[in-house]
Design a protein around this motif. Structure first.
Motif, PDB file in Angstrom:
ATOM      1  N   THR A 450      50.001  74.862  45.931  1.00  4.43           N
ATOM      2  CA  THR A 450      50.255  73.484  45.516  1.00  4.43           C
ATOM      3  C   THR A 450      49.568  73.189  44.178  1.00  4.43           C
ATOM      4  O   THR A 450      48.494  73.726  43.888  1.00  4.43           O
ATOM      5  CB  THR A 450      49.745  72.492  46.569  1.00  4.43           C
ATOM      6  N   PRO A 451      50.166  72.332  43.334  1.00  2.00           N
ATOM      7  CA  PRO A 451      49.558  72.021  42.034  1.00  2.00           C
ATOM      8  C   PRO A 451      48.357  71.098  42.182  1.00  2.00           C
ATOM      9  O   PRO A 451      48.366  70.156  42.964  1.00  2.00           O
ATOM     10  CB  PRO A 451      50.702  71.336  41.274  1.00  2.00           C
ATOM     11  N   PHE A 452      47.317  71.393  41.396  1.00  2.00           N
ATOM     12  CA  PHE A 452      46.101  70.579  41.426  1.00  2.00           C
ATOM     13  C   PHE A 452      45.712  70.202  40.004  1.00  2.00           C
ATOM     14  O   PHE A 452      45.653  71.057  39.109  1.00  2.00           O
ATOM     15  CB  PHE A 452      44.948  71.349  42.078  1.00  2.00           C
ATOM     16  N   GLY A 453      45.425  68.927  39.790  1.00  3.18           N
ATOM     17  CA  GLY A 453      45.007  68.450  38.484  1.00  3.18           C
ATOM     18  C   GLY A 453      45.100  66.943  38.434  1.00  3.18           C
ATOM     19  O   GLY A 453      45.601  66.307  39.371  1.00  3.18           O
ATOM     20  N   GLY A 454      44.619  66.360  37.345  1.00  2.00           N
ATOM     21  CA  GLY A 454      44.556  64.910  37.269  1.00  2.00           C
ATOM     22  C   GLY A 454      45.236  64.327  36.056  1.00  2.00           C
ATOM     23  O   GLY A 454      45.818  65.040  35.234  1.00  2.00           O
ATOM     24  N   ASN A 455      45.149  63.019  35.955  1.00  2.00           N
ATOM     25  CA  ASN A 455      45.696  62.243  34.848  1.00  2.00           C
ATOM     26  C   ASN A 455      44.562  61.413  34.240  1.00  2.00           C
ATOM     27  O   ASN A 455      43.422  61.473  34.677  1.00  2.00           O
ATOM     28  CB  ASN A 455      46.826  61.327  35.343  1.00  2.00           C
ATOM     29  N   LYS A 456      44.902  60.643  33.216  1.00  2.00           N
ATOM     30  CA  LYS A 456      43.919  59.785  32.546  1.00  2.00           C
ATOM     31  C   LYS A 456      42.691  60.616  32.128  1.00  2.00           C
ATOM     32  O   LYS A 456      42.846  61.743  31.640  1.00  2.00           O
ATOM     33  CB  LYS A 456      43.544  58.604  33.460  1.00  2.00           C
ATOM     34  N   THR A 467      54.316  75.919  39.273  1.00  2.00           N
ATOM     35  CA  THR A 467      54.478  75.665  37.835  1.00  2.00           C
ATOM     36  C   THR A 467      53.285  76.124  37.010  1.00  2.00           C
ATOM     37  O   THR A 467      53.357  76.143  35.780  1.00  2.00           O
ATOM     38  CB  THR A 467      54.716  74.171  37.577  1.00  2.00           C
ATOM     39  N   ALA A 468      52.186  76.489  37.633  1.00  2.00           N
ATOM     40  CA  ALA A 468      50.939  76.749  36.910  1.00  2.00           C
ATOM     41  C   ALA A 468      51.065  77.910  35.934  1.00  2.00           C
ATOM     42  O   ALA A 468      50.456  77.892  34.855  1.00  2.00           O
ATOM     43  CB  ALA A 468      49.804  77.015  37.897  1.00  2.00           C
ATOM     44  N   ILE A 469      51.832  78.917  36.272  1.00  2.00           N
ATOM     45  CA  ILE A 469      51.908  80.099  35.413  1.00  2.00           C
ATOM     46  C   ILE A 469      52.547  79.777  34.062  1.00  2.00           C
ATOM     47  O   ILE A 469      52.290  80.455  33.064  1.00  2.00           O
ATOM     48  CB  ILE A 469      52.668  81.238  36.131  1.00  2.00           C
ATOM     49  N   ARG A 470      53.352  78.718  33.991  1.00  2.00           N
ATOM     50  CA  ARG A 470      54.005  78.358  32.733  1.00  2.00           C
ATOM     51  C   ARG A 470      52.989  77.983  31.652  1.00  2.00           C
ATOM     52  O   ARG A 470      53.266  78.128  30.461  1.00  2.00           O
ATOM     53  CB  ARG A 470      54.983  77.197  32.955  1.00  2.00           C
ATOM     54  N   ASP A 471      51.810  77.508  32.055  1.00  2.00           N
ATOM     55  CA  ASP A 471      50.776  77.157  31.081  1.00  2.00           C
ATOM     56  C   ASP A 471      50.192  78.386  30.393  1.00  2.00           C
ATOM     57  O   ASP A 471      49.440  78.263  29.424  1.00  2.00           O
ATOM     58  CB  ASP A 471      49.643  76.386  31.760  1.00  2.00           C
TER      59      ASP A 471
END
Length: 487
Positions: A450-456, A467-471
């Motif tokens: 599952t994707p983990f990360g934040g905003n602001k 999707t993480a590997i695309r970075d």
């Protein structure tokens, strides 16, 4: 093997070789006993430069590997991490004070992340579609960035490194790792699993030392194409600013101050059982830790009493004891910061339901009692700054509009949690709360898949998930125009 032996026999990994640092000597301290765990020679600026050069030189070797080759190597590394989890977990417990059960669990979760990206290595799909010219094709191809830097803190030294190292290698990049010195031995043990798995020399490099020497050296080197950072908002801002000098890609997983919204229809018994353990996991030193608990006014007194009882039942003890629920904080600086926040809250009118002091029965170590504060003022620092320790606050609310406003009041938007038995109320809350991750009736904020990360101010970019590997990839467009066939 003792940590001093690990510090001496391993140290810095540069170009496939373990070498001793050429910088100053630093002492690592056991947070449970305040005694020395050993001395570690720090990396010099010249060694950091050598590590970047080694990573750059290994790019061709990594590009020569097929996706299936990279997948096989990652799978082997994941297996080794899982097999060595008890030994690696013991190092985490000694260096950071994390209870041994949680430390071994972290090693196994790190193994799962590596295993996940072993699959993702084989799923870097491009595109092929018709162009505007009959018979020609448009191709979209993904290629590795080159050299990637991974900056990792001490609170989850295994999982956070695995989330950066695995996708970088899966995509075909080489890596320079700068971990926290507080978890040096555990990081070395994890990296050794990748070395033993058979990655090309120089594909993985590890430099441990003073961030003031390592970080600027890496940031100023144009050969480093991307930096993935987990840490504080203030340091994250500095890294983003520094990245402009060489136009590096950056991923930022920064601080949080997670709100927890407990609606009036929540399953109180289930919530209390989860909250008592979830809040104080790793002594609250978790970026996604539930911190600001907003509880409906009709149940806050009941929940406050239940949480107090459940928290007092938690066992504070030495990290290597399998029965320990809460160990020491990792550093004395962290404990001092927690004490200041709680003392200020107490003086500011918040009621201390339990905790609020160093445990009297433990004479050494950076221990602090798990603490609940009732009705703290919004103006207090603890309601505005990430506490990163064993303390939670309880604040009543009366309406959805009111609690959403409170939850979104801060510039952080990493994780949030919602407790209700109503699917409709869960949806209404989820769509209005600002956070990169929301747990509904659970405090589980992340998994390998599952994707983990934040905003602001909590950053940008995602770790884990599909999707993480695309970075870690560059996109290449190819306009394939074929010559007309001759008659």
């Amino acid at each position: 093997m003792e940590l001093q032996d690990i510090y001496t026999n391993q140290g810095q990994l540069i170009g496939g070789h373990w070498v001793q640092g050429c910088g100053e000597t630093a002492q690592n301290q056991d947070p449970a006993t305040e005694e020395s765990l050993g001395n570690l020679k720090q990396a010099s600026v010249a060694q950091v430069q050598e590590a970047v050069a080694a990573a750059d030189n290994a790019r061709n070797a990594m590009r020569a590997l097929t996706a299936w080759d990279r997948s096989t190597l990652l799978r082997h590394a994941a297996t080794l991490i899982h097999q060595r989890a008890p030994a690696i977990g013991r190092l985490v417990a000694l260096e950071t004070g994390k209870p041994i059960s949680q430390a071994i669990g972290e090693a196994k979760v790190a193994s799962e992340s590596v295993d996940w990206f072993a699959d993702e290595a084989r799923r870097i799909f491009g595109l092929s579609y018709e162009s505007r010219v009959k018979g020609d094709r448009y191709l979209i191809h993904y290629e590795p960035l080159g050299v990637v830097a991974a900056f990792v803190p001490w609170n989850f030294p295994l999982v956070l490194l695995a989330r950066k190292l695995a996708p970088a290698l899966a995509a075909g990049n080489t890596v320079v790792i700068r971990p926290s010195s507080e978890a040096a031995g555990a990081t070395m043990a994890l990296v050794q699993c990748f070395v033993d798995a058979g990655f090309p020399p120089g594909a993985i490099n590890l430099v441990i030392g003073n961030p003031a020497d390592i970080t600027p050296t890496i940031m100023d080197d144009a050969r480093v194409a991307k930096v993935s950072f987990t840490g504080s908002v203030s340091i994250g801002r500095q890294i983003v600013a520094a990245s402009a000098r060489t136009l590096k890609k950056v991923s930022m997983e920064l601080g949080g101050h997670a709100p927890v919204i407990v609606h009036s229809d929540a399953d109180v018994e289930a919530f209390v059982a989860m909250a008592a353990s979830g809040k104080f996991r790793n002594a609250g030193q978790v970026c996604a830790s539930p911190t600001r608990f907003y509880v409906h006014e009709s149940i806050i007194e009941d929940i406050g009493q239940r949480l107090t009882d459940a928290t007092r039942a938690l066992r504070i003890g030495t990290p290597l004891d399998s029965g320990t629920d809460i160990g020491p904080l990792t550093t004395n600086r962290r404990r001092d910061a927690i004490e200041c926040l709680i003392d200020e809250a107490r003086d500011g009118g918040a009621k201390v339901l339990c905790g609020g002091a160093r445990p009297s029965q433990i004479k050494k170590g950076f221990y602090y009692e798990p603490t609940w504060l009732l009705r703290p003022s919004e103006t207090l620092r603890i309601m505005n700054e990430e506490p990163f320790g064993p303390v939670g606050t309880l604040t009543p609310f009366s309406s959805l509009d009111e609690v959403v406003e409170q939850a979104n009041r801060l510039p952080f938007a990493l994780a949030a949690y919602v407790f209700t038995q109503s699917l409709r109320l869960a949806h209404l809350t989820n769509e209005r709360v600002e956070a990169g991750v929301i747990g509904v009736n659970t405090f589980v904020a992340s998994n390998a898949e599952t994707p983990f990360g934040g905003n602001k101010d909590s950053g940008f970019g995602r770790e884990g998930g599909p999707t993480a590997i695309r970075d870690y990839l560059n996109t290449k467009f190819i306009n394939l125009s074929l010559p007309a066939e001759r008659a």
